[in-house]
Motif scaffolding. Structure first.
Motif, PDB file in Angstrom:
ATOM      1  N   SER A  78       0.801  -0.946   0.179  1.00 33.74           N
ATOM      2  CA  SER A  78       0.296  -0.108  -0.639  1.00 33.74           C
ATOM      3  C   SER A  78       0.495   1.438   0.280  1.00 33.74           C
ATOM      4  O   SER A  78       0.398   2.031  -0.794  1.00 33.74           O
ATOM      5  N   PHE A  79       2.058   1.142   0.701  1.00 37.99           N
ATOM      6  CA  PHE A  79       2.621   2.566   0.747  1.00 37.99           C
ATOM      7  C   PHE A  79       3.084   2.874  -0.381  1.00 37.99           C
ATOM      8  O   PHE A  79       2.885   3.737  -0.951  1.00 37.99           O
ATOM      9  N   ASP A  80       3.497   2.097  -1.524  1.00 41.75           N
ATOM     10  CA  ASP A  80       4.030   2.211  -2.860  1.00 41.75           C
ATOM     11  C   ASP A  80       2.708   2.538  -4.155  1.00 41.75           C
ATOM     12  O   ASP A  80       3.334   3.587  -4.677  1.00 41.75           O
ATOM     13  N   THR A  81       2.085   1.789  -3.357  1.00 38.86           N
ATOM     14  CA  THR A  81       1.381   2.172  -4.079  1.00 38.86           C
ATOM     15  C   THR A  81       0.113   3.687  -4.266  1.00 38.86           C
ATOM     16  O   THR A  81       0.239   4.351  -4.885  1.00 38.86           O
ATOM     17  N   LEU A  82       0.196   4.192  -3.059  1.00 37.79           N
ATOM     18  CA  LEU A  82       0.100   6.037  -2.468  1.00 37.79           C
ATOM     19  C   LEU A  82       0.890   6.889  -2.994  1.00 37.79           C
ATOM     20  O   LEU A  82       0.279   7.651  -3.073  1.00 37.79           O
ATOM     21  N   GLU A  83       2.089   6.758  -2.742  1.00 37.80           N
ATOM     22  CA  GLU A  83       2.911   7.563  -3.555  1.00 37.80           C
ATOM     23  C   GLU A  83       2.948   7.591  -4.962  1.00 37.80           C
ATOM     24  O   GLU A  83       2.616   8.534  -5.661  1.00 37.80           O
ATOM     25  N   LYS A  84       2.503   6.579  -5.762  1.00 40.05           N
ATOM     26  CA  LYS A  84       1.725   7.060  -7.001  1.00 40.05           C
ATOM     27  C   LYS A  84       0.793   7.906  -7.106  1.00 40.05           C
ATOM     28  O   LYS A  84       0.358   8.792  -7.877  1.00 40.05           O
ATOM     29  N   ALA A  85      -0.619   6.838  -6.824  1.00 34.29           N
ATOM     30  CA  ALA A  85      -1.738   7.889  -6.762  1.00 34.29           C
ATOM     31  C   ALA A  85      -1.704   9.362  -6.451  1.00 34.29           C
ATOM     32  O   ALA A  85      -2.136  10.239  -6.652  1.00 34.29           O
ATOM     33  N   ASN A  86      -0.097  10.024  -5.097  1.00 34.53           N
ATOM     34  CA  ASN A  86      -0.362  10.751  -5.182  1.00 34.53           C
ATOM     35  C   ASN A  86       0.284  11.517  -6.393  1.00 34.53           C
ATOM     36  O   ASN A  86      -1.015  12.912  -6.166  1.00 34.53           O
ATOM     37  N   ALA A  87       0.752  11.739  -6.999  1.00 32.75           N
ATOM     38  CA  ALA A  87       1.271  12.115  -7.858  1.00 32.75           C
ATOM     39  C   ALA A  87       0.480  11.935  -8.768  1.00 32.75           C
ATOM     40  O   ALA A  87       0.517  13.517  -9.887  1.00 32.75           O
ATOM     41  N   GLU A  88      -0.601  11.186  -9.620  1.00 36.32           N
ATOM     42  CA  GLU A  88      -1.394  11.372 -10.186  1.00 36.32           C
ATOM     43  C   GLU A  88      -2.659  12.194  -9.761  1.00 36.32           C
ATOM     44  O   GLU A  88      -3.130  12.566 -11.062  1.00 36.32           O
ATOM     45  N   LEU A  89      -2.983  12.352  -8.599  1.00 27.39           N
ATOM     46  CA  LEU A  89      -4.232  12.899  -7.903  1.00 27.39           C
ATOM     47  C   LEU A  89      -3.908  14.389  -8.324  1.00 27.39           C
ATOM     48  O   LEU A  89      -4.519  15.695  -8.767  1.00 27.39           O
ATOM     49  N   GLU A  90      -2.289  14.947  -8.322  1.00 29.84           N
ATOM     50  CA  GLU A  90      -1.701  16.590  -8.080  1.00 29.84           C
ATOM     51  C   GLU A  90      -1.866  16.956  -9.956  1.00 29.84           C
ATOM     52  O   GLU A  90      -2.650  17.912 -10.144  1.00 29.84           O
ATOM     53  N   ALA A 103      -4.197  20.110 -11.671  1.00 32.07           N
ATOM     54  CA  ALA A 103      -3.415  20.757 -12.257  1.00 32.07           C
ATOM     55  C   ALA A 103      -4.578  21.012 -13.730  1.00 32.07           C
ATOM     56  O   ALA A 103      -4.685  21.812 -14.080  1.00 32.07           O
ATOM     57  N   GLU A 104      -4.621  19.689 -14.460  1.00 29.63           N
ATOM     58  CA  GLU A 104      -5.535  19.720 -15.853  1.00 29.63           C
ATOM     59  C   GLU A 104      -7.079  20.762 -14.596  1.00 29.63           C
ATOM     60  O   GLU A 104      -7.501  21.038 -15.959  1.00 29.63           O
ATOM     61  N   ARG A 105      -7.634  20.552 -14.464  1.00 31.50           N
ATOM     62  CA  ARG A 105      -8.771  20.184 -13.345  1.00 31.50           C
ATOM     63  C   ARG A 105      -8.603  22.062 -13.553  1.00 31.50           C
ATOM     64  O   ARG A 105     -10.029  22.618 -13.809  1.00 31.50           O
ATOM     65  N   THR A 106      -8.323  22.536 -12.998  1.00 34.36           N
ATOM     66  CA  THR A 106      -8.376  23.862 -12.670  1.00 34.36           C
ATOM     67  C   THR A 106      -8.514  24.341 -13.947  1.00 34.36           C
ATOM     68  O   THR A 106      -9.031  25.563 -14.880  1.00 34.36           O
ATOM     69  N   SER A 107      -7.970  24.304 -14.901  1.00 34.98           N
ATOM     70  CA  SER A 107      -6.987  24.563 -16.111  1.00 34.98           C
ATOM     71  C   SER A 107      -7.804  24.759 -16.868  1.00 34.98           C
ATOM     72  O   SER A 107      -8.745  25.678 -17.791  1.00 34.98           O
ATOM     73  N   GLU A 108      -9.418  23.527 -16.842  1.00 35.21           N
ATOM     74  CA  GLU A 108     -10.761  23.219 -17.690  1.00 35.21           C
ATOM     75  C   GLU A 108     -11.734  24.620 -17.032  1.00 35.21           C
ATOM     76  O   GLU A 108     -11.678  24.692 -17.785  1.00 35.21           O
TER      77      GLU A 108
END
Length: 742
Positions: free
Chosen positions: A454-466, A470-475
């Motif tokens: 879960s630790f490894d998966t959470l790090e990847k998920a955090n980067a994807e969320l950021e 950013a994309e949603r803010t632009s839209e």
């Protein structure tokens, strides 16, 4: 705690997860678990106490709901029973009173048609004897003329017929003869002085000028004495000069007898009172009056309901007086509840009884709550006892169940503390006795390996969320710019539409007939009113005069707003044009008007249509054509006549040719008589209770104000409509046109 920390980190947009932070959190968890918890509640208590509380709450709720359900059932049953009894009393009483009025009016009609001459007392005697001998109604009918002469025929309780007469032959006295079965005089049984013109029944009829009722009075000479009331009808000759008054005596005890046949409940009662508080009839009180004196001096005295010896009648009337101050303030049917002096709840239904001829009584139905609650209270007690027994059994079972569950859970607690301390290789002993706890134990054994993944998966998920943030803010930024542009466009369009609507509204007001134009119409006093529901209305009315012809029109375009207002202006222009070219044929006139509206609305790609009625006035005669709301005519005697326009035309703008539907009818107006045209914005106007204004309210205002000018009549109707609407929104255009023959 560690899992919660990891989830919090996933939901954060800016922070990231690093190994040092995870290690720090693991250390905190280990330190917290190392110390033995103290001051906590044991699992056995947690399992048993809430369970017992829930059972106790359920038992109380079941008992309360059972009691409330019984109360609700009593209220519903009481309401239905009161409504049914009140309606039956009203129907029976009005039928009884109307039947007597109908016979009296038949007798007056015979006099008016000269089938019976009221001045011929011999013919009148035979006529009255025939009515009384049928034995279908009350047993006394009599007539008095303006000279003070009197004649009446009566069928008394002894089975004999009696004639009461006063004329030139009897002088100031009234003689009472006993009659045989062939209406022949047998003997004089009584002689006494009488001037019927000073009696209340005669005065009431003269003052009312129409069929009405005498005050309630006592028949002291009857055995037993009783209360009665008389329908009184003034009799006029062809010149509308009063000739006399016809009346009949009826017994109010018949109403009490009917009340006693209605089964309400063991202690329920029903009674009828006047607005003054005097008793009229009762289901319990045998004699709603008292007797004063003896023999010839015996009199009947009415009883106030509040002073009645019947406690429920007195208590109910006293409560009504305290609540409303005056019985005259009760105008509609009401349902009340109150507690009497013995603290018993009483259900009360009060319903006004009116016949439109002077009867204005109150029907009161009283039903004690205790008549229904005895069985319900017994059922509630049984329910509570059963619920308490179930509570005791449930508590015992809860304690045993808690002991069975607690032991394996304690073992799971020890294993979970070890895993929280970082011993991810710690295994939990399986619990075979309870399936759910066994599944929980296996889950603990899988937790250690899954945490690292879960630790490894959470790090990847955090980067994807950021990246996604950013994309949603632009839209969102681009969408906000587009919305701003659209908002500016809408403001510009709204401003343009408001200007167009204002121009159209001003055009509508400009083409309406002016007061000085209406005053120039010879023979008619005319007043008009139009109030649109929106900025631009779809209603139309006009009064035009050309070469001695007067053309009066009223119409209603479907809907309101710009399109409806334009169609209204088209109709006004077309009517004026056809009048200018001297078109007099109603079929050609209406067909040409329809053709113009039909063609223009199709060119506009609009499917608006309108109803319209046109009147041609000349020398007190109105010629009506076209389909719209009915034409109302108020005659000088207050009679309302309605002229339906359904078969006189067809809505404009639906079909290109409506000539086959057009017809014409003629209405004659005498001086002082009134013709009224209106749109459905008046009759369908609703108040806050969603009640429509209707025609009856307008009829009443027209009759009350028929002697006034057209302008005053118009204002009275509009004031009545606006008072009815109150603060409610006006949903449709309101238009009214009042014509009064000079």
């Amino acid at each position: 705690m560690l899992l919660q920390f990891l989830l919090d980190k996933v939901s954060t947009k800016k922070d990231t997860i690093d190994t040092e932070t995870i290690d720090r959190k693991m250390t905190e968890v280990r330190d917290n678990r190392a110390a033995k918890p103290s001051g906590k509640v044991s699992l056995g208590i947690v399992l048993v106490v809430p369970f017992v509380i829930q059972i106790f709450a359920a038992v109380g709720l079941v008992g309360y709901l059972s009691w409330q359900s019984g109360r609700k059932a009593v209220n519903e049953l009481s309401t239905q029973l009161r409504d049914e009894i009140s309606n039956r009393i009203e129907t029976h009483t009005l039928t009884y009173l109307n039947k007597v009025q109908a016979i009296a009016q038949v007798a007056v009609a015979a006099m008016d048609s000269n089938n019976v001459n009221p001045d011929d007392f011999h013919a009148l005697e035979r006529f009255f004897w025939q009515i009384v001998s049928h034995r279908e109604l009350e047993n006394y009918i009599y007539y008095a003329n303006t000279k003070g002469h009197f004649l009446g025929v009566e069928l008394r309780e002894d089975g004999n017929f009696y004639l009461a007469i006063k004329n030139e032959s009897t002088g100031l006295n009234r003689r009472i003869y006993q009659l045989d079965s062939q209406n022949r005089r047998v003997k004089v049984v009584r002689t006494h002085k009488l001037d019927p013109r000073v009696r209340p029944w005669f005065k009431n009829a003269v003052e009312a000028g129409k069929p009405t009722w005498s005050p309630i009075y006592g028949f002291a000479s009857r055995n037993p004495p009783l209360l009665g009331i008389s329908p009184v009808i003034p009799v006029y000759n062809k010149s509308n000069v009063l000739r006399g008054v016809l009346s009949m005596d009826i017994r109010l005890s018949e109403i009490s007898e009917f009340l006693r046949t209605l089964v309400t409940s063991p202690s329920g009662q029903s009674f009828i009172i006047e607005r003054s508080g005097d008793l009229v009839a009762s289901s319990k009180i045998e004699q709603p009056f008292t007797i004063k004196g003896n023999g010839k001096d015996r009199t009947v005295e009415r009883i106030k309901a509040v002073n009645s010896n019947e406690s429920i009648v007195a208590a109910t009337t006293d409560y009504l007086l305290k609540t409303y101050g005056d019985l005259n303030n009760i105008s509609d049917s009401i349902k009340l509840e109150f507690k009497d002096s013995d603290n018993n709840l009483q259900f009360v239904h009060v319903n006004p009884l009116r016949d439109g001829r002077g009867i204005d009584w109150l029907i009161v139905v009283v039903i004690p709550e205790r008549d229904f609650m005895e069985q319900i209270n017994a059922n509630t007690r049984n329910t509570i006892l059963l619920c308490l027994a179930a509570l005791a059994i449930a508590i015992a079972l809860g304690v045993l169940t808690a002991r069975w569950i607690v032991k394996p859970i304690l073992r799971l607690r020890d294993a979970s503390q070890a895993i929280a301390a970082g011993e991810l290789d710690r295994k939990v002993e399986e619990v075979k006795s309870i399936e759910e706890l066994d599944v929980l134990a296996r889950s603990f054994n899988q937790m250690a390996g899954q945490l690292q993944e879960s630790f490894d998966t959470l790090e990847k998920a955090n980067a994807e969320l950021e990246n996604r943030v950013a994309e949603r803010t632009s839209e969102l930024s681009r969408a906000n710019q587009e919305i701003t542009i659209l908002n500016e466009r809408l403001k510009t369009e709204n401003s343009r539409m408001s200007s167009e609507l204002e121009v159209t509204r001003q055009l509508q007001q400009m083409i309406l007939p002016k007061d000085e134009e209406l005053r120039q119409i010879e023979g008619l006093d005319i007043a008009g009113f139009m109030e649109p529901a929106a900025e631009v209305g779809g209603d139309y009315y006009d009064v035009l005069q050309h070469d001695g012809r007067v053309k009066i029109g009223i119409g209603d375009v479907t809907g309101h707003g710009l399109e409806s207002g334009v169609v209204m202006i088209m109709a006004q222009t077309a009517v004026r044009t056809l009048l200018a070219v001297n078109e007099k044929d109603p079929v050609k006139f209406m067909s040409a008007l329809n053709y113009a509206i039909y063609g223009n609305t199709r060119r506009m790609e609009s499917y608006k249509n309108m109803t319209i009625a046109l009147l041609d006035y000349e020398a007190g005669v109105l010629r009506l054509s076209g389909q719209h709301e009915e034409l109302i005519v108020v005659r000088n005697n207050g009679v309302i006549e309605q002229f339906d326009t359904m078969n006189l035309g067809f809505p404009l703008g639906i079909e290109s040719d409506i000539s086959q539907f057009i017809a014409e009818t003629k209405v004659e107006l005498d001086p002082g008589e009134i013709a009224v045209l209106y749109t459905d914005g008046i009759t369908e106007a609703v108040n806050g209770k969603n009640e429509q204004y209707g025609l009856e309210r307008m009829y009443e205002i027209l009759k009350q104000n028929r002697h006034k000018s057209a302008n005053e009549i118009r204002q009275a109707v509009i004031d009545g409509v606006m008072a009815h609407i109150g603060t409610q929104k006006v949903f449709d255009d309101i238009t009214l046109l009042v014509l009064k023959q000079k």
